[in-house]
Design an enzyme around this catalytic site. Structure first.
Site, PDB file in Angstrom:
ATOM      1  N   HIS A  37     -10.262  -5.180   9.236  1.00  0.00           N
ATOM      2  CA  HIS A  37     -10.945  -5.107   7.941  1.00  0.00           C
ATOM      3  C   HIS A  37     -12.302  -4.422   8.113  1.00  0.00           C
ATOM      4  CE1 HIS A  37      -8.184  -8.385   6.682  1.00  0.00           C
ATOM      5  NE2 HIS A  37      -8.511  -8.113   5.451  1.00  0.00           N
ATOM      6  N   GLU A  90       0.815  -1.210   0.000  1.00  0.00           N
ATOM      7  CA  GLU A  90       0.000   0.000   0.000  1.00  0.00           C
ATOM      8  C   GLU A  90       0.853   1.266   0.000  1.00  0.00           C
ATOM      9  OE1 GLU A  90      -0.699  -2.793   1.476  1.00  0.00           O
ATOM     10  OE2 GLU A  90      -2.746  -3.220   0.826  1.00  0.00           O
ATOM     11  N   PHE A 143      -9.005  -2.171   1.685  1.00  0.00           N
ATOM     12  CA  PHE A 143      -9.757  -1.969   2.922  1.00  0.00           C
ATOM     13  C   PHE A 143      -9.300  -0.653   3.536  1.00  0.00           C
ATOM     14  CE2 PHE A 143     -10.257  -6.443   2.301  1.00  0.00           C
ATOM     15  CZ  PHE A 143     -11.529  -6.721   2.786  1.00  0.00           C
ATOM     16  N   ASP A 171      -8.896   0.269   6.399  1.00  0.00           N
ATOM     17  CA  ASP A 171      -7.914   0.105   7.478  1.00  0.00           C
ATOM     18  C   ASP A 171      -6.480   0.217   6.962  1.00  0.00           C
ATOM     19  OD1 ASP A 171      -9.865  -1.742   9.566  1.00  0.00           O
ATOM     20  OD2 ASP A 171     -10.274  -1.850   7.434  1.00  0.00           O
ATOM     21  N   PHE A 172      -6.253  -0.262   5.742  1.00  0.00           N
ATOM     22  CA  PHE A 172      -4.889  -0.307   5.210  1.00  0.00           C
ATOM     23  C   PHE A 172      -4.369   1.086   4.864  1.00  0.00           C
ATOM     24  CE2 PHE A 172      -6.153  -4.670   3.231  1.00  0.00           C
ATOM     25  CZ  PHE A 172      -6.252  -5.220   4.492  1.00  0.00           C
TER      26      PHE A 172
HETATM   27  C1  TPP Z   1      -2.043  -5.099   3.555  1.00  0.00           C
HETATM   28  C2  TPP Z   1      -3.044  -5.952   2.894  1.00  0.00           C
HETATM   29  N1  TPP Z   1      -3.349  -5.701   1.607  1.00  0.00           N
HETATM   30  C3  TPP Z   1      -4.275  -6.464   0.993  1.00  0.00           C
HETATM   31  C4  TPP Z   1      -4.912  -7.481   1.653  1.00  0.00           C
HETATM   32  C5  TPP Z   1      -5.987  -8.305   0.950  1.00  0.00           C
HETATM   33  N2  TPP Z   1      -5.512  -9.657   0.636  1.00  0.00           N
HETATM   34  C6  TPP Z   1      -5.898 -10.722   1.342  1.00  0.00           C
HETATM   35  S1  TPP Z   1      -5.228 -12.163   0.785  1.00  0.00           S
HETATM   36  C7  TPP Z   1      -4.402 -11.349  -0.437  1.00  0.00           C
HETATM   37  C8  TPP Z   1      -3.494 -12.102  -1.379  1.00  0.00           C
HETATM   38  C9  TPP Z   1      -2.267 -12.614  -0.714  1.00  0.00           C
HETATM   39  O1  TPP Z   1      -1.468 -13.310  -1.627  1.00  0.00           O
HETATM   40  P1  TPP Z   1      -0.313 -14.247  -1.134  1.00  0.00           P
HETATM   41  O2  TPP Z   1       0.580 -13.518  -0.209  1.00  0.00           O
HETATM   42  O3  TPP Z   1       0.317 -14.856  -2.325  1.00  0.00           O
HETATM   43  O4  TPP Z   1      -1.023 -15.331  -0.246  1.00  0.00           O
HETATM   44  P2  TPP Z   1      -2.146 -16.374  -0.710  1.00  0.00           P
HETATM   45  O5  TPP Z   1      -3.449 -15.670  -0.597  1.00  0.00           O
HETATM   46  O6  TPP Z   1      -1.834 -16.802  -2.076  1.00  0.00           O
HETATM   47  O7  TPP Z   1      -2.057 -17.479   0.269  1.00  0.00           O
HETATM   48  C10 TPP Z   1      -4.662  -9.980  -0.393  1.00  0.00           C
HETATM   49  C11 TPP Z   1      -4.102  -8.995  -1.312  1.00  0.00           C
HETATM   50  C12 TPP Z   1      -4.572  -7.668   3.004  1.00  0.00           C
HETATM   51  N3  TPP Z   1      -5.174  -8.581   3.768  1.00  0.00           N
HETATM   52  N4  TPP Z   1      -3.617  -6.907   3.588  1.00  0.00           N
END
Ligand code: TPP
Ligand code: TPP
Ligand code: MG
Ligand code: MG
Lengths: 327, 324, 327, 324
Positions: A129, A60, A83, A85-86
């Protein structure tokens, strides 16, 4: 006037489409904006291509930084933060940089950018969230803060935000996203800094932010049955704040209640109540009532979450309190 | 392209200007004529001057907090710098920026007070250039300590992913504030970190203006032609203090002395003299001209008025703005 | 009682020494804390070694993250953030994580950590090295915020902050750092949440934050010469806020002024004025006056900077306004 | 040390538990019995189970948002997980945490809602272990998309600089939400990024429980003995959707099918059968036992009461706390 009803998501997407067609400097970036996790940007990539609808890595801070760099060099980015929050992850860029360089460069730089950010409690998303953090952007200088509560407002405000030469935070409450409302086919804009009287009333002025507008309207219905006519004002932007509309109402009602889903301590209500103190003291027949979430993290369990944020019933009581009909 | 003599002389002049100006500003800070506490870069002038040398006027430079090398290099004048440092009404920002030098119309972009906050911005400037098809390159110059900042890796990732015209230029002067950099930097070199993101890199002698210039020129031309980002690490040494008022004592005297022998200005001059493209007379004339320019700039800054306090309400928001 | 006078810096350093001797879980980390750029941690490394006085890379977010991780696993870190402004770089960790896990873990985790952070305008440091951002930490839950204005308070509050089981932000105004004041040789603590009446007075209650306490005291002297007796209250912590002491004063004066160097819009004064509205409306003979910086970035030039933040004179006028003696 | 059969059976049982439980929870989410939208990890169970396998109870695990593998692996029970997901009063957090699973007394540390915010915390936990001389190791498991987050590099830097007992474990499941990871990750492999910070790394077949376990065990023992941090990258594949409600369609059917053939549970079972350490009867008994355990846990969660809303005022501050 068309009677067309569309969802909040569709309204936002239309705003994107219209502005991206109108101005090729406008582009979107964020996590998965090509697919569009919450739907607001879904399909844009088909019309505008991957160059203007850019999926970003999960970072972010650097993403908002990139938006700022692009904004300062002739583009008009909209960055989506999945979200609300971020936004704290990018707080340095938003609050210390984006809102400040126009001023300290004495006007040489501009940062025409929008941060589009779904937020708010929807029951079961958990502590990080679910927060409503719009009030955190009142303190830093140079930012504008939009908090639409209807599809109509969302579309008109987003279009204005994209055309604005300042950084604008655009909060989309997740409980509103799938709701429908009338949105004309014809183009329109809603200026940033113009409140909307969502319901007229003579007894109490009730200022409600984002999703609490709907709770406020329902509370007003309930109160109307009891003979109390509440005027519900949606400020639509917290910065700039349309004090005139609120004051006009207060000159009729002499009683002010403010409600937000964000935390009460240090929230928008504090600023509005203090503004009433500063400027409208003689128009207050009773102390301003401010409602907001308790100063605690938002727990996951929907029953707990609901106990933390103001309900329709809390609003009814606050109105009765400001009328002196309850302790 | 090898650096030609006319250009070399220009770079030399700029290095001399930088050193002379920095020494003067340091005195002015100590004398409390200038309110900020400056950070200077004696001994590392070749980096900033050499990096900005091959840039077009419209290329973007995100410079550092230390000294004036890249700012003079990109085309700012001593008077522009001094009026900002003095906080005078005649400065480009009318007293608002101070040490955060900026000159948008020659591509001198924000120097954020928070180190590393420019990483994302530089990505954005390069992305913007690419989207607009303008052919502009962005250069982000930063210290080896700043390479520890959060957005460094993500900026490399984005630059690599989107093949941006962005040069990461690390000025490794071996100190991070009051400690040797290995106190807070895990590795001898910063550059190989680029490889982790698929970004090419090169380590360059930062005290040799010719090498700095040529390496940057290659990287810039490559980026301009769609070749994507690159990271250059310039090895140099900060011979002066971290900031005016720094108690000092943490840099071994022998280390300073050893690096003084590799002084970039001396090296450049000696090479030009040896190559017969420079003379003692030219040297004298240059020193005098630089001194005169700086004297005039100091005088101008001294005599300039402070800004009118009433101006603080201007430009809070773009387009008319709002009340506080 | 000893009459010893020491500087703010020395007082803070003594607090570190005493707490690090007392509890081996206490350690310090931050940029150049071994040398101690502002002096508060200088020399500690000689007594406590590099294991307990840790120089960190330049990364505020991961450093505060590391402090949080250490705090949750049995240590009591104090992390120094060199300039208050940079706290926005770690806002995610401080506001979304550090203040929230005790609650959402239902008490299973604790985050006993302190963020020590020099801040405030000192003339010529520029936009991002001069802000007073303490008010940004009122909105997030679970944090405490200390704003000492004297060496005595600094020492007593820092010791309490280190012993507190919650994350505490400890702001040190840079104009105060080299000032001297009486500090006893004997150990003492000042509880978080206990305001201090810095000057008694019967006419107006003046709540002042951090360095503005001194401006408030000078303004009070000036006003006293004009026959107005101002009671100056230093809240010492913004969260928790000692409302009792302020209310006690208000019950005598019926007039309240609040001053801070941070921005007025969305600042601490908004929260305090709104609190007066909520709880003390019937004790207000006039609207609360709140003073703070204008909602703009802080410009570099000292003449401009001074024009942005409240002065002694501004305080005098605010007091006269609350007394109805000025418009 | 090679994995011995008793341990392998335990890991196998845990993988089966994870998959069964995830499928059940997915149904419960779809049926709106559970209010969150879950993220599951069909096909990648070996990573979380294998990584947590060699850990001591007091070692710290910072797990991921995806599925239950490392949580079951570290010792959480289906009932503990289900009551959290249901938001019931009988959960460890009395309904506060939901999907942010935590169990401090067995070293299951915070899973922040913001991906990557655990990088710094894991550094802090490892630093704390080192300062206290407790011999605890911290393991930070994260997705390849999360490796793009700001604090990843700084965490590697700190771990390297201070030689911390910290294992960075990257679960590369090839998807980041609704896109293939190469859409937002600049490089095929994450692991070599560690080298830029002087941290050793290894790339491991994430669908082979034995390799995951053994590689982790080596790294953990090295870290415990003062050898410092290491980064392990586990190559695996997410066969299911990103979250419940994901429209899908972006993963090629052949890709899914190819990875289904490498299913870690099947591979483990087939190997055990081939080695004669497992029988069809044992398999049947295990499936039944797991099913029974989960059925009982679901029933317990279903029958548990929701927390009392009045509890929201408790524990806002440690030690008594303050009023809102
Ligand atoms: C700071 C932040 N940005 C975005 C999200 C939303 N989000 C949840 S899961 C995800 C994908 C994560 O990808 P990866 O690290 O490859 O893990 P995977 O889901 O494949 O297990 C995202 C972007 C979040 N939870 N936190
Ligand atoms: C985010 C942030 N943290 C800390 C500082 C304070 N600071 C100013 S200069 C400096 C050292 C920078 O070291 P390096 O990047 O090596 O550059 P150098 O000073 O050696 O040129 C620090 C920590 C800052 N300006 N911004
Ligand atoms: Mg350096
Ligand atoms: Mg993934």
């Amino acid at each position: 006037m068309s009677q067309r009803k569309i969802t909040f998501i569709q309204a936002v997407r239309e705003a994107f489409q219209e502005e991206m067609r109108r101005d090729e400097r406008v582009f979107v970036l964020g996590q998965d904006v090509q697919a569009g996790i919450f739907g607001t940007t879904s399909g844009l990539v088909r019309e505008f291509g991957q160059e203007r609808v850019i999926n970003t890595p999960i970072c972010e801070s650097a993403t908002v930084g990139a938006a700022l760099g692009a904004a300062m060099t002739g583009m008009r980015p909209v960055v989506q933060i999945m979200f609300g929050d971020f936004n704290y992850m990018a707080m340095e860029i938003t609050a210390n940089q984006a809102g400040q360089w126009h001023y300290i460069s004495d006007g040489a730089l501009r940062a025409p950018m929008v941060i589009e950010t779904p937020s708010g409690a929807r029951g079961g998303a958990g502590y990080g969230h679910s927060q409503s953090l719009e009030a955190a952007f009142i303190l830093p200088p140079g930012l504008k803060v939009a908090v639409p509560s209807t599809p109509y407002d969302a579309k008109g405000l987003l279009k204005s935000a994209i055309r604005d030469d300042n950084p604008v935070l655009f909060f989309e409450h997740r409980r509103l996203l799938t709701q429908r409302g009338p949105v004309p086919e014809e183009e329109y804009l809603i200026p940033l800094g113009q409140a909307d009287v969502k319901r007229e009333g003579r007894d109490v002025t009730l200022v409600a932010v984002s999703a609490t507008v709907q709770k406020a309207l329902r509370a007003a219905e309930e109160l109307s049955r009891r003979g109390v006519e509440v005027e519900v004002i949606d400020p639509r932007t917290l910065v700039p704040l349309d004090k005139e509309t609120i004051f006009r109402s207060l000159q009729k009602t002499y009683r002010l209640v403010v409600v937000e889903e964000g935390r009460r301590r240090g929230g928008f209500g504090a600023e509005l109540s203090a503004t009433a103190m500063d400027e409208w003291f003689d128009y207050l027949d009773a102390p301003v009532q401010r409602l907001g979430a308790i100063s605690a993290p938002l727990p996951y369990s929907p029953v707990l979450e609901a106990a933390c944020i103001p309900s329709e019933e809390d609003i009814v009581h606050a109105v009765l309190r400001v009328l002196g009909e309850e302790e | 392209m090898p650096l030609e003599n006319g250009k070399l002389k220009e770079l030399y002049r700029k290095m001399v200007t930088v050193r002379t100006l920095e020494q003067r500003v340091e005195q002015l800070v100590t004398a409390a004529r200038i309110p900020c506490s400056g950070h200077f870069g004696t001994g590392q002038e070749a980096v900033g001057v050499g990096v900005s040398g091959p840039l077009r006027t419209d290329d973007y430079l995100f410079g550092t907090h230390r000294g004036f090398a890249e700012y003079i290099g990109k085309g700012m004048t001593p008077a522009e710098i001094l009026t900002e440092y003095y906080g005078k009404a005649t400065s480009l920002s009318r007293g608002r920026l101070g040490q955060h030098l900026l000159k948008v119309d020659i591509g001198v972009m924000p120097l954020p007070s928070s180190l590393g906050s420019e990483f994302g911005m530089a990505v954005g400037a390069a992305l913007s250039s690419k989207l607009r098809g303008s052919g502009q390159v962005a250069v982000n110059l930063f210290g080896e300590g700043t390479a520890g900042q959060a957005d460094f890796g993500p900026a490399l990732e984005m630059a690599s992913l989107w093949s941006l015209p962005l040069i990461f230029a690390c000025n490794n002067n071996q100190y991070v504030e009051l400690a040797h950099y290995r106190n807070v930097v895990a590795t001898e070199d910063i550059a190989p970190r680029a490889a982790g993101y698929g970004v090419a890199y090169e380590i360059v002698d930062g005290n040799d203006i010719t090498r700095v210039y040529e390496a940057t020129e290659r990287a810039v031309e490559r980026a301009r032609n769609g070749g994507g980002p690159m990271l250059l690490e310039f090895k140099t040494y900060r011979r002066g203090s971290h900031y005016t008022g720094d108690p000092g004592g943490y840099q071994p005297a022998e280390e300073i002395a050893a690096w003084a022998k590799k002084d970039p200005i001396d090296r450049c001059r000696e090479r030009m003299l040896a190559d017969g493209v420079w003379s003692e007379a030219e040297e004298q004339a240059l020193r005098q001209a630089v001194q005169d320019e700086i004297d005039a700039a100091v005088q101008f800054a001294e005599e300039s008025p402070y800004p009118d306090p009433a101006t603080v309400y201007e430009h809070i928001y773009a387009q008319g703005g709002m009340s506080a």
